[in-house]
Scaffold this motif. Structure first.
Motif, PDB file in Angstrom:
ATOM      1  N   ALA A  59       0.708  -1.227  -0.150  1.00 33.48           N
ATOM      2  CA  ALA A  59       0.114  -0.186  -0.048  1.00 33.48           C
ATOM      3  C   ALA A  59       0.907   1.314  -0.028  1.00 33.48           C
ATOM      4  O   ALA A  59       1.569   1.451  -0.854  1.00 33.48           O
ATOM      5  CB  ALA A  59      -0.939  -0.036   1.183  1.00 33.48           C
ATOM      6  N   TYR A  60       0.642   2.241   0.976  1.00 32.82           N
ATOM      7  CA  TYR A  60       1.240   3.778   0.869  1.00 32.82           C
ATOM      8  C   TYR A  60       2.753   3.423   1.213  1.00 32.82           C
ATOM      9  O   TYR A  60       3.447   4.545   1.339  1.00 32.82           O
ATOM     10  CB  TYR A  60       0.514   4.473   1.842  1.00 32.82           C
ATOM     11  CG  TYR A  60      -0.616   4.895   1.127  1.00 32.82           C
ATOM     12  CD1 TYR A  60      -0.771   5.814   0.245  1.00 32.82           C
ATOM     13  CD2 TYR A  60      -1.899   4.153   1.182  1.00 32.82           C
ATOM     14  CE1 TYR A  60      -1.861   6.170  -0.450  1.00 32.82           C
ATOM     15  CE2 TYR A  60      -3.226   4.640   0.745  1.00 32.82           C
ATOM     16  CZ  TYR A  60      -3.159   5.560  -0.090  1.00 32.82           C
ATOM     17  OH  TYR A  60      -4.340   5.894  -0.805  1.00 32.82           O
ATOM     18  N   SER A  61       3.274   2.184   1.602  1.00 30.56           N
ATOM     19  CA  SER A  61       4.669   2.243   1.680  1.00 30.56           C
ATOM     20  C   SER A  61       5.340   2.446   0.425  1.00 30.56           C
ATOM     21  O   SER A  61       6.701   2.797   0.661  1.00 30.56           O
ATOM     22  CB  SER A  61       4.951   0.829   2.222  1.00 30.56           C
ATOM     23  OG  SER A  61       4.892  -0.120   1.266  1.00 30.56           O
ATOM     24  N   PHE A  62       4.867   2.513  -0.721  1.00 32.62           N
ATOM     25  CA  PHE A  62       5.376   3.032  -1.786  1.00 32.62           C
ATOM     26  C   PHE A  62       5.793   4.382  -1.714  1.00 32.62           C
ATOM     27  O   PHE A  62       7.261   4.824  -2.220  1.00 32.62           O
ATOM     28  CB  PHE A  62       4.435   2.986  -3.041  1.00 32.62           C
ATOM     29  CG  PHE A  62       3.718   4.026  -3.107  1.00 32.62           C
ATOM     30  CD1 PHE A  62       4.098   5.246  -4.052  1.00 32.62           C
ATOM     31  CD2 PHE A  62       2.419   4.233  -2.515  1.00 32.62           C
ATOM     32  CE1 PHE A  62       3.201   6.518  -4.310  1.00 32.62           C
ATOM     33  CE2 PHE A  62       1.621   5.373  -2.742  1.00 32.62           C
ATOM     34  CZ  PHE A  62       2.005   6.418  -3.528  1.00 32.62           C
ATOM     35  N   LEU A  63       5.437   5.225  -1.024  1.00 33.10           N
ATOM     36  CA  LEU A  63       5.832   6.638  -0.656  1.00 33.10           C
ATOM     37  C   LEU A  63       7.172   6.923  -0.018  1.00 33.10           C
ATOM     38  O   LEU A  63       8.346   7.389  -0.521  1.00 33.10           O
ATOM     39  CB  LEU A  63       5.005   7.423   0.100  1.00 33.10           C
ATOM     40  CG  LEU A  63       3.616   7.723  -0.451  1.00 33.10           C
ATOM     41  CD1 LEU A  63       2.605   8.132   0.646  1.00 33.10           C
ATOM     42  CD2 LEU A  63       3.614   8.644  -1.613  1.00 33.10           C
ATOM     43  N   ASN A  64       7.658   5.717   0.819  1.00 32.90           N
ATOM     44  CA  ASN A  64       8.853   5.481   1.464  1.00 32.90           C
ATOM     45  C   ASN A  64      10.001   5.200   0.412  1.00 32.90           C
ATOM     46  O   ASN A  64      11.049   5.651   0.306  1.00 32.90           O
ATOM     47  CB  ASN A  64       8.968   4.559   2.388  1.00 32.90           C
ATOM     48  CG  ASN A  64       8.039   4.942   3.574  1.00 32.90           C
ATOM     49  OD1 ASN A  64       6.829   4.440   3.676  1.00 32.90           O
ATOM     50  ND2 ASN A  64       8.562   5.853   4.694  1.00 32.90           N
ATOM     51  N   LEU A  65       9.733   4.221  -0.729  1.00 36.07           N
ATOM     52  CA  LEU A  65      10.670   4.084  -1.761  1.00 36.07           C
ATOM     53  C   LEU A  65      10.929   5.122  -2.509  1.00 36.07           C
ATOM     54  O   LEU A  65      11.981   5.248  -2.967  1.00 36.07           O
ATOM     55  CB  LEU A  65       9.989   2.706  -2.299  1.00 36.07           C
ATOM     56  CG  LEU A  65      10.850   2.260  -3.706  1.00 36.07           C
ATOM     57  CD1 LEU A  65      12.277   2.089  -3.306  1.00 36.07           C
ATOM     58  CD2 LEU A  65      10.299   1.145  -4.233  1.00 36.07           C
ATOM     59  N   ILE A  66       9.825   5.960  -2.847  1.00 36.08           N
ATOM     60  CA  ILE A  66       9.998   7.115  -3.806  1.00 36.08           C
ATOM     61  C   ILE A  66      10.726   7.916  -3.219  1.00 36.08           C
ATOM     62  O   ILE A  66      11.623   8.574  -3.744  1.00 36.08           O
ATOM     63  CB  ILE A  66       8.402   7.628  -4.118  1.00 36.08           C
ATOM     64  CG1 ILE A  66       7.857   6.714  -4.777  1.00 36.08           C
ATOM     65  CG2 ILE A  66       8.739   8.675  -5.002  1.00 36.08           C
ATOM     66  CD1 ILE A  66       8.377   5.918  -6.103  1.00 36.08           C
TER      67      ILE A  66
END
Length: 330
Positions: free
Chosen positions: A170-177
């Motif tokens: 889910a919103y852990s993609f923001l941490n990767l970005i």
């Protein structure tokens, strides 16, 4: 100037991973120029699709890619936006991306980042074989079954292995970005983007969000009965030896069959069932930590704390403070 391809998946996609990735990279481009560290954008950004128009949610949303994969001959960074729904169906919908991603990696040394369940698309290329990977915790078992040559790191929110990146759920993609922004733009810009977007920086573990549900999609009935027994008697002191005897299987064979069927050893399964019961109690009850420890079959406070942290990434006290309704709002 480098080129960024943000993949717009066909079928069912997580729109926020498209919009959020585009927004953060645009923000980073603007910030670098604002503070005088660049005269032009670091990345030229394209939304890349199989076709020129992609419709989601039965026409409720529409995304118009700026380019198709046929248009992009060379790119430096590919971010594969998240997919949702039936994995096999979505892999068929997005099959044309597989060869394109692989070609960009082999011919142009493009770096690749998968967001959430799009790790399945990247795994289809074979580029993840022998490498580490993260994905959403709800599909860990399926991913391990489908891609046994990939080293899945279930607890991680971010994985990096030789220019191939992946994020958890889910919103852990923001941490990767933000991680990618730090790499390409520097830590100062990444922290600025995190503060403006109010995204928690340097978060690396997704275990606290995992809800354990024992894998029972297998045909070994004796092992399935053992799983049901463990889940019904988690408050007792359970041993692998006693379980093997109960189901008339040798200890060695029991361990082998259990691991094959559930992707956990019997001991891991027992521990995870007990931890899941403890988590639920911490979230909703007024029992103290020691009382909860006793109710799930532990007597050693240190052992309980270590096992709990192993599977959640938090100590029992930290978990309760974060997820207990009364404590969260006190």
């Amino acid at each position: 100037m480098k080129h960024l391809s943000i993949i717009v998946p066909a079928g069912n996609a997580i729109l926020d991973t498209i919009v959020g990735t585009h927004g953060l990279f645009k923000m980073a481009n603007a910030r670098q120029k604002q503070i005088g560290k660049a005269q032009e954008d670091i990345f030229d950004i394209d939304l890349v699709g199989i076709s020129n128009e992609v419709v989601y949610n039965k026409g409720l949303f529409q995304v118009s890619p700026t380019k198709t994969i046929a248009d992009i001959k060379k790119t430096d960074l590919i971010v594969v936006s998240g997919i949702s729904g039936n994995i096999e169906r979505e892999l068929k919908n997005n099959a044309p991306f597989v060869d394109w991603i692989k070609r960009q990696r082999v011919e142009n040394d493009a770096e690749i980042a998968s967001l959430c369940k799009s790790a399945f698309i990247v795994a289809e290329t074979g580029l993840l074989n022998g490498k580490n990977c993260a994905t959403h915790w709800t599909v860990h078992d399926l991913f391990k079954q489908k891609y046994p040559q990939v080293n899945l790191i279930p607890e991680k929110i971010i994985s990096e292995d030789n220019g191939i990146y992946s994020s958890g759920g889910a919103y852990s993609f923001l941490n990767l970005i933000l991680y990618l922004i730090e790499k390409y733009y520097g830590r100062e810009t990444a922290i600025w983007c995190s503060k403006v977007s109010e995204v928690d920086y340097d978060r690396s573990n997704q275990n606290q969000f995992t809800i354990f549900s024992g894998q029972k999609d297998h045909s070994d009935e004796s092992i399935k009965e053992a799983q049901i027994f463990i889940e019904a008697h988690f408050e007792e002191k359970l041993s692998v030896e006693a379980l093997a005897n109960r189901f008339a299987i040798s200890r060695r064979n029991f361990i082998r069959r259990f691991k094959k069927a559930t992707l956990n050893t019997p001991l891991e399964y027992i521990q995870r069932v007990k931890v899941e019961a403890a988590k639920k109690s911490m979230e909703s009850s007024t029992l103290n930590i020691n009382q909860i420890m006793y109710t799930v079959g532990y007597n050693d406070e240190k052992a309980f704390r270590n096992i709990f942290k192993k599977y959640t990434g938090l100590s029992p006290i930290e978990y309760r403070r974060k997820y207990n309704r009364e404590m969260a709002f006190s």
